[in-house]
Scaffold this active site. Structure first.
Site, PDB file in Angstrom:
ATOM      1  N   TYR A 168       0.827  -1.209   0.000  1.00 23.08           N
ATOM      2  CA  TYR A 168       0.000   0.000   0.000  1.00 23.08           C
ATOM      3  C   TYR A 168       0.863   1.262   0.000  1.00 23.08           C
ATOM      4  O   TYR A 168       0.454   2.288  -0.514  1.00 23.08           O
ATOM      5  CB  TYR A 168      -0.889   0.049   1.243  1.00 23.08           C
ATOM      6  CG  TYR A 168      -2.169  -0.720   1.157  1.00 23.08           C
ATOM      7  CD1 TYR A 168      -2.181  -2.095   0.953  1.00 23.08           C
ATOM      8  CD2 TYR A 168      -3.395  -0.073   1.317  1.00 23.08           C
ATOM      9  CE1 TYR A 168      -3.363  -2.791   0.897  1.00 23.08           C
ATOM     10  CE2 TYR A 168      -4.587  -0.763   1.268  1.00 23.08           C
ATOM     11  CZ  TYR A 168      -4.563  -2.120   1.057  1.00 23.08           C
ATOM     12  OH  TYR A 168      -5.746  -2.817   1.006  1.00 23.08           O
ATOM     13  N   LYS A 202       3.347 -15.419   2.614  1.00 28.45           N
ATOM     14  CA  LYS A 202       3.518 -16.161   1.353  1.00 28.45           C
ATOM     15  C   LYS A 202       5.013 -16.422   1.204  1.00 28.45           C
ATOM     16  O   LYS A 202       5.665 -15.971   0.247  1.00 28.45           O
ATOM     17  CB  LYS A 202       2.939 -15.317   0.200  1.00 28.45           C
ATOM     18  CG  LYS A 202       2.885 -16.026  -1.139  1.00 28.45           C
ATOM     19  CD  LYS A 202       1.818 -17.097  -1.257  1.00 28.45           C
ATOM     20  CE  LYS A 202       1.917 -17.825  -2.567  1.00 28.45           C
ATOM     21  NZ  LYS A 202       1.063 -19.032  -2.628  1.00 28.45           N
ATOM     22  N   ASP A 249      -2.752 -18.277   0.813  1.00 28.87           N
ATOM     23  CA  ASP A 249      -3.764 -18.953  -0.019  1.00 28.87           C
ATOM     24  C   ASP A 249      -4.435 -20.074   0.772  1.00 28.87           C
ATOM     25  O   ASP A 249      -5.666 -20.249   0.728  1.00 28.87           O
ATOM     26  CB  ASP A 249      -3.168 -19.467  -1.343  1.00 28.87           C
ATOM     27  CG  ASP A 249      -1.832 -20.188  -1.185  1.00 28.87           C
ATOM     28  OD1 ASP A 249      -1.255 -20.154  -0.082  1.00 28.87           O
ATOM     29  OD2 ASP A 249      -1.374 -20.803  -2.170  1.00 28.87           O
ATOM     30  N   ASP A 292      -6.173  -7.106   4.381  1.00 29.12           N
ATOM     31  CA  ASP A 292      -7.314  -6.457   3.721  1.00 29.12           C
ATOM     32  C   ASP A 292      -8.227  -7.522   3.123  1.00 29.12           C
ATOM     33  O   ASP A 292      -9.444  -7.525   3.336  1.00 29.12           O
ATOM     34  CB  ASP A 292      -6.793  -5.516   2.629  1.00 29.12           C
ATOM     35  CG  ASP A 292      -7.929  -4.867   1.856  1.00 29.12           C
ATOM     36  OD1 ASP A 292      -8.880  -4.408   2.503  1.00 29.12           O
ATOM     37  OD2 ASP A 292      -7.867  -4.852   0.609  1.00 29.12           O
ATOM     38  N   ASP A 338     -12.132  -9.187   4.713  1.00 29.92           N
ATOM     39  CA  ASP A 338     -13.436  -9.188   4.015  1.00 29.92           C
ATOM     40  C   ASP A 338     -14.017 -10.600   4.030  1.00 29.92           C
ATOM     41  O   ASP A 338     -15.213 -10.806   4.271  1.00 29.92           O
ATOM     42  CB  ASP A 338     -13.282  -8.742   2.555  1.00 29.92           C
ATOM     43  CG  ASP A 338     -13.505  -7.251   2.366  1.00 29.92           C
ATOM     44  OD1 ASP A 338     -13.163  -6.487   3.297  1.00 29.92           O
ATOM     45  OD2 ASP A 338     -14.020  -6.855   1.293  1.00 29.92           O
TER      46      ASP A 338
HETATM   47  C1  IPM Z   1     -10.297  -1.365   4.147  1.00 27.26           C
HETATM   48  C2  IPM Z   1     -10.516  -0.782   2.775  1.00 27.26           C
HETATM   49  C3  IPM Z   1      -9.354   0.138   2.444  1.00 27.26           C
HETATM   50  C4  IPM Z   1      -8.110  -0.700   2.427  1.00 27.26           C
HETATM   51  C5  IPM Z   1      -9.503   0.914   1.129  1.00 27.26           C
HETATM   52  C6  IPM Z   1     -10.767   1.742   1.107  1.00 27.26           C
HETATM   53  C7  IPM Z   1      -8.304   1.773   0.844  1.00 27.26           C
HETATM   54  O1  IPM Z   1     -10.681  -1.775   1.843  1.00 27.26           O
HETATM   55  O2  IPM Z   1     -10.220  -0.592   5.122  1.00 27.26           O
HETATM   56  O3  IPM Z   1     -10.203  -2.575   4.245  1.00 27.26           O
HETATM   57  O4  IPM Z   1      -7.798  -1.333   1.414  1.00 27.26           O
HETATM   58  O5  IPM Z   1      -7.396  -0.699   3.449  1.00 27.26           O
HETATM   59 MG    MG Z   2     -10.760  -3.736   2.671  1.00 23.21          MG
END
Ligand code: IPM
Ligand code: MG
Length: 359
Positions: A145, A190, A222, A246, A250
């Site tokens: 990032y 990884k 993975d 990240d 999710d």
């Molecule tokens: C998160 C989001 C952010 C990230 C984006 C919006 C930059 O996906 O907080 O997980 O990738 O960190």
């Molecule tokens: Mg995210």
């Protein structure tokens, strides 16, 4: 019981951001009233709305307001409207600048299933019943990032770089977090491909010598993505680098029923933290009073617990959310098994009504 004065920087942001943050502020106001605290709010513009107003996603003056606050509460930023903005001026850049500016290297994302929502999980009942309760500790201000990004002709490059010091400070948070829980830490990388991951693994094993009470395991990212859906009960604390965290967070959120329920805290070396739900700005439902504000409300609870040392107040919010779910109220995202459909604002009101001191 002390009465405290806290100044909270409030970033409503874009899309559903303003609606969900407003519900969290209702809840914070009710907590202040019940417990005799004073919360003052400083509005901060960040994201697409700041691009529209100032031509950049987080002007220095707005960042300064955050740095001078006791903590920051954030809704969400971004949306299709700013898709064509150049990479270094995108709404998300404001968020990255804020995280780096605040030095919040440690992002804590719980994946815990609420018993009332177990049927909303897309996983088989037998897997859910084995238990889903783990935390992803994500490194937040390093890695790909924050490496150099460039496009030259038809070649684009993003640099993934970690130093031992960066790995060590997040590694320690992983071990300390595990120490307060079930003492199991899974380090995800990884290392079969990446040098940065081989360094990551080496540092984690060096640290493990200082934490003999913690059981450290290594997992390739993975495989981890697969294990999260196959056997989530095996995880207690997962520690990983920025991008893997990240993606995995999710995935982990979805197995608990809805990404709309998950809060997060981001902390560095001071008590001033950044608190935000892990979902995005959901432009498709913005302004329709449909969003689930619980991720933001629970982020406010985390702020009280981790930055303001108000554990009773935080528990009161979590209990109020639990009671709301017990009563069968559901925003649209968690309606799959039926329930009493409510909008974003009503959800905030109902949670406030359930708030009581000392429970
Ligand atoms: C998160 C989001 C952010 C990230 C984006 C919006 C930059 O996906 O907080 O997980 O990738 O960190
Ligand atoms: Mg995210």
């Amino acid at each position: 019981m002390f009465s405290l004065n806290k100044n909270i920087a409030v970033i409503r942001g874009d899309g559903i951001g303003p609606e969900i943050v407003n519900q969290a502020l209702k809840v914070l106001d009710k907590v202040a009233e019940l417990y005799g605290h004073t919360f003052t709010y400083t509005d901060v513009d960040m994201g697409g709305c700041a691009i529209d107003k100032y031509g950049e996603p987080l002007p220095e003056a707005e960042l300064k307001k955050c740095l001078e606050s006791d903590s920051v509460l954030l809704g969400a930023v971004g949306g299709d409207k700013w898709n064509d903005v150049p990479g270094d001026k995108r709404p998300e850049k404001g968020l990255l600048k804020l995280r780096a500016g605040m030095g919040v290297y440690s992002n804590n994302r719980p994946a815990k299933i609420w018993p009332q929502l177990s049927s909303a999980s897309p996983l088989k009942k037998s897997i859910v019943d084995a238990g889903i309760d783990f935390i992803i500790v994500r490194e937040l201000i390093g890695g790909i990032y924050f490496g150099e990004h460039k496009t030259e002709g038809d070649v684009a490059t993003d640099v993934l770089k970690y130093s031992e010091a960066e790995i060590e400070r997040i590694g320690r948070i992983g071990f300390e977090t595990a120490r307060k829980r079930n003492k199991k830490l899974c380090s995800v990388e990884k290392s079969n491909v990446l040098d940065s991951s081989r360094l990551w693994k080496k540092v984690m094993h060096r640290l493990a010598e200082e934490y003999p009470d913690i059981e450290l395991s290594d997992m390739l990212v993975d495989n981890c993505a697969m294990q999260i859906v196959k056997n989530p009960a095996q995880f207690d604390v997962v520690v990983t680098e920025n991008m893997f965290g990240d993606i995995l967070s999710d995935e982990a959120s979805m197995i608990t029923g809805s990404i709309g329920m998950i809060p997060s805290s981001s902390l560095g070396s001071s008590s001033c933290g950044l608190y935000e739900p892990i979902h995005g700005s959901a432009p498709d439902i913005a302004g329709k009073d449909m969003a689930n504000p619980i991720g933001t409300i629970l982020s406010a609870a985390m702020m009280l617990r981790f930055s303001f040392d108000m554990p009773d107040e935080a528990t009161a919010i979590e209990n109020a959310v639990s009671e709301y779910l017990d009563k069968g109220y559901r925003t649209a995202d968690i309606m799959s098994e039926g329930g009493n459909l409510v909008g974003c604002s009503k959800c905030g009101e109902l949670i406030c009504e359930n708030l009581r001191k000392g429970c």
